[in-house]
Scaffold this motif. Structure first.
Motif, PDB file in Angstrom:
ATOM      1  N   ALA A  89      11.458 -49.123 -17.800  1.00  0.00           N
ATOM      2  CA  ALA A  89      11.136 -49.188 -19.234  1.00  0.00           C
ATOM      3  C   ALA A  89      11.583 -47.893 -19.917  1.00  0.00           C
ATOM      4  O   ALA A  89      11.677 -46.845 -19.291  1.00  0.00           O
ATOM      5  CB  ALA A  89       9.636 -49.386 -19.419  1.00  0.00           C
ATOM      6  N   THR A  90      11.861 -47.994 -21.225  1.00  0.00           N
ATOM      7  CA  THR A  90      12.218 -46.795 -21.985  1.00  0.00           C
ATOM      8  C   THR A  90      10.946 -46.036 -22.347  1.00  0.00           C
ATOM      9  O   THR A  90       9.838 -46.591 -22.314  1.00  0.00           O
ATOM     10  CB  THR A  90      12.947 -47.153 -23.297  1.00  0.00           C
ATOM     11  OG1 THR A  90      12.026 -47.883 -24.128  1.00  0.00           O
ATOM     12  CG2 THR A  90      14.176 -48.003 -23.024  1.00  0.00           C
ATOM     13  N   LYS A  91      11.115 -44.772 -22.726  1.00  0.00           N
ATOM     14  CA  LYS A  91       9.972 -43.959 -23.164  1.00  0.00           C
ATOM     15  C   LYS A  91       9.307 -44.602 -24.377  1.00  0.00           C
ATOM     16  O   LYS A  91       8.084 -44.571 -24.526  1.00  0.00           O
ATOM     17  CB  LYS A  91      10.446 -42.541 -23.528  1.00  0.00           C
ATOM     18  CG  LYS A  91      10.529 -41.611 -22.327  1.00  0.00           C
ATOM     19  CD  LYS A  91      10.897 -40.198 -22.751  1.00  0.00           C
ATOM     20  CE  LYS A  91      10.848 -39.228 -21.590  1.00  0.00           C
ATOM     21  NZ  LYS A  91       9.488 -38.751 -21.270  1.00  0.00           N
ATOM     22  N   LYS A 135       5.888 -45.796 -15.700  1.00  0.00           N
ATOM     23  CA  LYS A 135       6.462 -46.891 -16.500  1.00  0.00           C
ATOM     24  C   LYS A 135       5.991 -48.244 -15.957  1.00  0.00           C
ATOM     25  O   LYS A 135       5.556 -49.113 -16.716  1.00  0.00           O
ATOM     26  CB  LYS A 135       7.988 -46.803 -16.467  1.00  0.00           C
ATOM     27  CG  LYS A 135       8.508 -45.601 -17.242  1.00  0.00           C
ATOM     28  CD  LYS A 135      10.000 -45.414 -17.076  1.00  0.00           C
ATOM     29  CE  LYS A 135      10.476 -44.241 -17.944  1.00  0.00           C
ATOM     30  NZ  LYS A 135      11.926 -43.998 -17.781  1.00  0.00           N
ATOM     31  N   ASP A 142       2.366 -39.240 -23.591  1.00  0.00           N
ATOM     32  CA  ASP A 142       2.764 -39.340 -22.181  1.00  0.00           C
ATOM     33  C   ASP A 142       1.574 -39.057 -21.260  1.00  0.00           C
ATOM     34  O   ASP A 142       1.442 -39.677 -20.202  1.00  0.00           O
ATOM     35  CB  ASP A 142       3.918 -38.376 -21.892  1.00  0.00           C
ATOM     36  CG  ASP A 142       5.194 -38.757 -22.652  1.00  0.00           C
ATOM     37  OD1 ASP A 142       5.280 -39.922 -23.119  1.00  0.00           O
ATOM     38  OD2 ASP A 142       6.090 -37.907 -22.804  1.00  0.00           O
ATOM     39  N   GLN A 179       9.149 -47.821 -25.116  1.00  0.00           N
ATOM     40  CA  GLN A 179       8.334 -48.967 -24.687  1.00  0.00           C
ATOM     41  C   GLN A 179       6.992 -48.497 -24.132  1.00  0.00           C
ATOM     42  O   GLN A 179       5.952 -49.086 -24.388  1.00  0.00           O
ATOM     43  CB  GLN A 179       9.081 -49.761 -23.603  1.00  0.00           C
ATOM     44  CG  GLN A 179      10.200 -50.635 -24.131  1.00  0.00           C
ATOM     45  CD  GLN A 179      10.961 -51.295 -22.986  1.00  0.00           C
ATOM     46  OE1 GLN A 179      11.548 -50.602 -22.155  1.00  0.00           O
ATOM     47  NE2 GLN A 179      10.937 -52.614 -22.938  1.00  0.00           N
ATOM     48  N   VAL A 180       7.049 -47.397 -23.341  1.00  0.00           N
ATOM     49  CA  VAL A 180       5.823 -46.857 -22.742  1.00  0.00           C
ATOM     50  C   VAL A 180       4.868 -46.412 -23.849  1.00  0.00           C
ATOM     51  O   VAL A 180       3.673 -46.708 -23.807  1.00  0.00           O
ATOM     52  CB  VAL A 180       6.146 -45.678 -21.793  1.00  0.00           C
ATOM     53  CG1 VAL A 180       4.863 -45.007 -21.328  1.00  0.00           C
ATOM     54  CG2 VAL A 180       6.966 -46.155 -20.601  1.00  0.00           C
ATOM     55  N   CYS A 187      -1.749 -45.508 -16.318  1.00  0.00           N
ATOM     56  CA  CYS A 187      -1.109 -45.848 -15.048  1.00  0.00           C
ATOM     57  C   CYS A 187      -2.114 -45.727 -13.910  1.00  0.00           C
ATOM     58  O   CYS A 187      -2.211 -46.609 -13.052  1.00  0.00           O
ATOM     59  CB  CYS A 187       0.090 -44.935 -14.828  1.00  0.00           C
ATOM     60  SG  CYS A 187       0.651 -44.820 -13.120  1.00  0.00           S
TER      61      CYS A 187
END
Lengths: 169, 169
Positions: free
Chosen positions: A118-120, A109, A144, A122-123, A151
């Motif tokens: 952060a929320t999923k 995140k 994801d 937002q990611v 990342c």
């Protein structure tokens, strides 16, 4: 550098391929999922994950594998199955002589949105935006996988630190 | 039938080979451990476990792999690492086309001593006695591997039930 990001699961493992073509510019090289049928025996499901991931590595030739660390909440039985699947993913990376970087969910995140809490959602929004995609990558597990790859690109300079932290795990 | 029993671990995996030569008679076909160095990166340790176990399977040609199910108490971080190792063990069995039977710790105790709440010491004593060994097999992890193999021989007739229960896991 081409990064293969993996979000480990037993039923569904998401993956995403992201390259940093020039400094700071991300390029989307594909995403998808590896699925296994629920009714199959565990060792056969693991063989399927290993085989499909090995084929993906052969076809896409990433420079590094970035994989999410597991975090157990309540369901420890599911957690064990996912950890077993993560084991064969690490093995596929080892058999392809690829370095492995491991990231906690909060690090992913932080690495994508800049905020560890952060929320999923937002990611996933930032993943779409950073990669310049027309819509949110689907399914969510694949998105994801892309986030984990992003990342790693963003945290790249810290990679050697992370790899040595990983050795101590 | 030759059974390869496995007690999964990251640092040390114990194994034992037990055959039922004639009905009710157990024969000891060897035991030992697979060790990995603590300082090595997780994916390389997993590759070492996979390689050594695959070599062991090639050399000993078991008919079936019996492996202990994981049971997490407090240390979930260790548990994840052991589950990852167990994953590559299941993969080695799958790649050798071997059936896999999975036993809970209490089932192993029940299968060796006849009591699900037996102590580890009782299990090790009965393992030595049932296999007609001059002393307790060492190290303890290898003795545990033998116990799991014995458990599978004793529970053999229930195998198909266990395998189908396993599929649902």
């Amino acid at each position: 550098m081409l990064v293969l990001g993996l979000d480990p699961g037993t039923a569904t493992t998401g993956y995403g391929l992201v390259a940093n073509a020039r400094s700071g510019v991300l390029a989307h090289h594909g995403h998808g999922i590896i699925s296994t049928p629920a009714g199959e025996e565990p060792h056969k499901r693991l063989a399927r994950i290993y085989d499909e991931l090995s084929a993906l590595i052969r076809d896409s030739s990433p420079d590094v594998v970035a994989i999410e660390e597991l975090f157990f909440k309540q369901n420890i039985t599911t957690g064990i199955a996912v950890a077993q699947a993560r084991g064969v993913m690490l093995l596929a990376a080892a058999h392809a002589d690829l370095p492995v970087a491991s990231y906690k969910p909060a690090e992913v995140k932080q690495g994508v949105v800049g905020v560890g809490r952060a929320t999923k959602d937002q990611v996933r929004f930032m993943t779409k935006t950073l990669l310049g995609l027309p819509g949110r990558p689907k399914p969510d597990d694949a998105a994801d996988g892309l986030a984990i790859a992003i990342c790693h690109v963003h945290r790249g300079p810290a990679e050697s630190r992370l790899l040595s932290a990983l050795s101590a795990q």
